[in-house]
Design a protein around this motif. Sequence first.
Motif, PDB file in Angstrom:
ATOM      1  N   SER A 348       0.821  -1.197   0.000  1.00 18.70           N
ATOM      2  CA  SER A 348       0.000   0.000   0.000  1.00 18.70           C
ATOM      3  C   SER A 348       0.852   1.242   0.000  1.00 18.70           C
ATOM      4  CB  SER A 348      -0.911   0.027   1.233  1.00 18.70           C
ATOM      5  OG  SER A 348      -0.126   0.046   2.391  1.00 18.70           O
ATOM      6  N   VAL A 531       1.801  -4.088   4.800  1.00 15.43           N
ATOM      7  CA  VAL A 531       0.433  -4.357   4.372  1.00 15.43           C
ATOM      8  C   VAL A 531       0.257  -5.869   4.330  1.00 15.43           C
ATOM      9  CG1 VAL A 531      -1.318  -4.086   2.584  1.00 15.43           C
ATOM     10  CG2 VAL A 531       0.303  -2.243   3.014  1.00 15.43           C
ATOM     11  N   ARG A 556      -4.348  -4.524   6.008  1.00 15.57           N
ATOM     12  CA  ARG A 556      -4.012  -3.601   7.072  1.00 15.57           C
ATOM     13  C   ARG A 556      -2.547  -3.752   7.444  1.00 15.57           C
ATOM     14  NH1 ARG A 556      -9.575  -4.350  10.690  1.00 15.57           N
ATOM     15  NH2 ARG A 556     -10.982  -3.975   8.938  1.00 15.57           N
ATOM     16  N   SER A 557      -2.005  -2.741   8.050  1.00 16.21           N
ATOM     17  CA  SER A 557      -0.601  -2.758   8.453  1.00 16.21           C
ATOM     18  C   SER A 557      -0.492  -3.352   9.852  1.00 16.21           C
ATOM     19  CB  SER A 557      -0.031  -1.348   8.426  1.00 16.21           C
ATOM     20  OG  SER A 557       1.342  -1.352   8.767  1.00 16.21           O
ATOM     21  N   PRO A 579      -6.252   0.889   6.470  1.00 16.26           N
ATOM     22  CA  PRO A 579      -5.613   1.375   5.246  1.00 16.26           C
ATOM     23  C   PRO A 579      -5.612   2.890   5.088  1.00 16.26           C
ATOM     24  CG  PRO A 579      -7.012  -0.508   4.749  1.00 16.26           C
ATOM     25  CD  PRO A 579      -7.290  -0.130   6.175  1.00 16.26           C
ATOM     26  N   PRO A 583       1.242   3.040   6.730  1.00 13.91           N
ATOM     27  CA  PRO A 583       1.667   1.774   7.343  1.00 13.91           C
ATOM     28  C   PRO A 583       2.761   2.004   8.375  1.00 13.91           C
ATOM     29  CG  PRO A 583       1.616   1.622   4.935  1.00 13.91           C
ATOM     30  CD  PRO A 583       1.478   3.070   5.273  1.00 13.91           C
TER      31      PRO A 583
END
Length: 972
Positions: A348, A531, A556-557, A579, A583
């Motif tokens: 991301s 990510v 998601r991180s 998101p 991140p």
Amino acid sequence: MAARREQTESMVAESNSTPRPAADGPAPGDHPTGVAALVRLAPVLVDRSGRIAQWGRAAEELFGHRADIAHDRPASGLLPAFESRVLGRCSVRRACDTFDTLAELTSAGRPWAGRLTVTDREEHQRDVLWWAYPLPGPSGGLLALAADARPLRTVGPRLALGERLLPFSAAPAARGGFHGLTAALTAPTDRVPEPLARLLPAAHRAATLAAIGLGGPPALRLDAVTVLPVLPADAQTGTAHAAAGISRRYPTPQQRVARVGPPPPPEQTPPGRRPAAPFPAQREAAQREAAQREAEQRDAARHEADHREAHVPDTDRPEATDLPAARPVAAAGSGATGSATAAGASPSVPPPASGREAPAPTGGGAAIDRAPVESAADGHPPPPTDRAPDAPAAPAPVPAPASAEAPPSGRLGPFLTNGQAGEQLALLNEVGGKVGTTLDLGFTAHELCKVLVPRVADFACVDLVDGLISDSELPVARPDDDTMLRRVALVYNETGGAWDHVLTEGSLVSMPRRTPPGMALQLNQPVLVPVVSADVAVDYAIALGGVRLAPVVSGRSMLVVPLSARGTVLGILKLLRLPDRAPFDESDAATLKELAVRAALSLDNARLHRAEARVATTLQRSMIPTRPPQIPGVQIAHRYLPGDPKAEVGGDWFDAIQLPGSRVALVVGDVMGHGIHSAAAMGRFRTAMQTLAALDLPPGQLLRHLDNLAHKLGDDHLATCLYAVYDPINRTCELASAGHVPPVLVHPDGTGELLEIPAGAPIGVGGVPFVAKTIDVSDGSMLVLCTDGLVEVRGGDIGAGLAALCGNLIDPQQSPEQACDVVLERLHTDDRKDDVALLVARFDGVAPSEVATWDLTVDQSEVRRARSLVREQLAGWHLEAISDTTELLVSELVTNAVRVARDRVQLQLIRVDKLLVEVSDDNHNLPSLEPAEQLGETGRGLTLVTKLAERWGTARKAVGKVVWFELPLPHA
């Protein structure tokens, strides 16, 4: 027994048991249709001997006790409970036991459903819904289904609709309206739902199915008219089925290692969301204009980072089959090197400003470039600067070479700017001030999560190694794939993201090394996944128990930081960002690693404090009985109130000891002084009293032996004591006192009498005789024994309290439990600083028709006569079903008695709630049970008694000894 069950039902809240007609032939049925409540049920099976026969994963998560510790141990004492009652001007906290209470509630053979607050392994009060079923048939036992009431009452139960049981949950607006929810029972059925049947232990499925069918399956009562049947919502449901097809939909770790190809394209930021890039759009334009001039500098920095990454020690690198989507991150100044690479993850992070191509894919898949570090501490982009758009962009900071030396004081890492360092220092300062304010382990973990959410992350949880919580000693082995973690804290940002499917607090989970949490736990290093890709999310979700958890982390991180203190890895801190935030990067990992070190010290301090408190609590609880003994002919209730509210026990004690001949010894004592030394002396006195009572000594002689023992223990041990022996057959009570408060006898007409017995001197004084007194007691009378903390008023005379106790305070029609409550309500106040011990015994006696006694001569021919007498008596009692076994055991014991007796042998049968058989003789030598291989043609009597009797034992009497055994009465 009925009165005791009535009192126990009044203790627990919201009882919903109802007498139900019997139903025959219960069997597993199909999935129910309509509406049902999905509840996480924890089945617990207690066998007839009172030991835990089934303790599964759900029970481990709910109560904290591991299955290997709980299995086959006595159920009594495993889950203590405390009942709080407001009596007049004071609050009374009564100790009880969960499974003893459930056994009393189901003693009449009927199931019970309701709420009971218990104390789990962490010494936390937990509100639990219970469904208790007595098991029919000769095997007996108790099946208990438990559910955590807190999430059900705050969020509401999940509902299953239709034949497919599609799950639904309450809307956020409807949450909080389930405070009246409680446990209930549905109508009896011959078709127990299949999901509920699968939950039951396989070895006892027939008996448990019959119990649930006869009593009615569990249900939830939402209000006065709404009752929903309950189905188990097992977190493992569907996992095996889903995992079987994973390889067809998602590659295995080995397949991902062998995959070679270009990295997936960057995810597009949805409209309306903040850009995930760590630089704002204005700075990106400036960087693109200056990219050509900075190309050489950036390439040099990239080659230097790759060179450092290639020199990570092999011991710290995951194996080829380990997680290819994340690498351990070495924080600045830690002495190790590493990078925030995430092979196989869906990036991301946009391409670098220089416009260069992404690095070539590694063996583990596509590599993610190191995330730029100019983001704020909370992960959101910093505001635009005042620099003109035409000005060349400054080059991105390059991490300095790793060094074994720690960074200078006040620096978080070589790649942090001054502004970022200020924000990170502010975060660390906040952690130091808000985390570790108490010595409660769970509260400290919650403090840590609350500091980080939403400031640093959208989701934070603390998972600790379960062995550290349950065991007093630290584990020797390092964490591995089988290490169990327990979730002790969970906080998330409710304004963004859906977190409905995350594991709740108290859940148990094991994290293999191929997952980011498992890698962080086993390597003791932070693990960063900028990510999380779909395949990594699936592997992670399977480790947690089901692929339905994959959306929680996908896209998601993730940053996982180990929590280690004093050379031991305590657990992990797991963080997630949505998101719409930048991140996590290496600067976050460096800062949060320092934060985790500080938090881990607070957690370890809380763990050490709790371990010490648990040792003290266990010792204290072992000194005071929690459940009155069930003795025929007498009903007993007791209360104990420590003078120090922070301690559970002081110097006062009480006891009720069963003696041969259905007699019972009642004891109340008070060690002079307060504090831990008095409690320790009390424990020794109580143990000595039980040992001396087993010798069946007269009360006066017993106190003399106890006084001699006190002199051996030391001159500083002084105690008052009252010892009474009640004979329910002869209806007499023999008492002796050692300087103690005299007891009160409440006659059946309600009049109270202060018994005048020789006072004697306290135990430990020496040189004073202890004289006993025998009185006749009528059926229905009550004996009240207490310590001076109940009747002594500061600045007043103890006689005033005794006079109030002798008044019309106790109604003989009340049960002993009710009598204890009335006495405490009238006489006890919160301002008293002395311990209070109160014991009330109601004398009911044993009817003469239930007792048969014969004197036998010392002759071998009496063995045949004894068998005949037993056969005739059992026929008169309609107990022919156990006649053969009783005759065999009586003949063996009488044979042994006639062989060693000098003058007399006595045989006695008592029928109460069981058949008690006693054989006495005038020889004081106790028989011993010999190993089977050493037995010849004789000496097998006690071996038969051991195999065939439910309980048996031997005891010395004032003259001679007695050998006794018990047999259960046949079911009507």
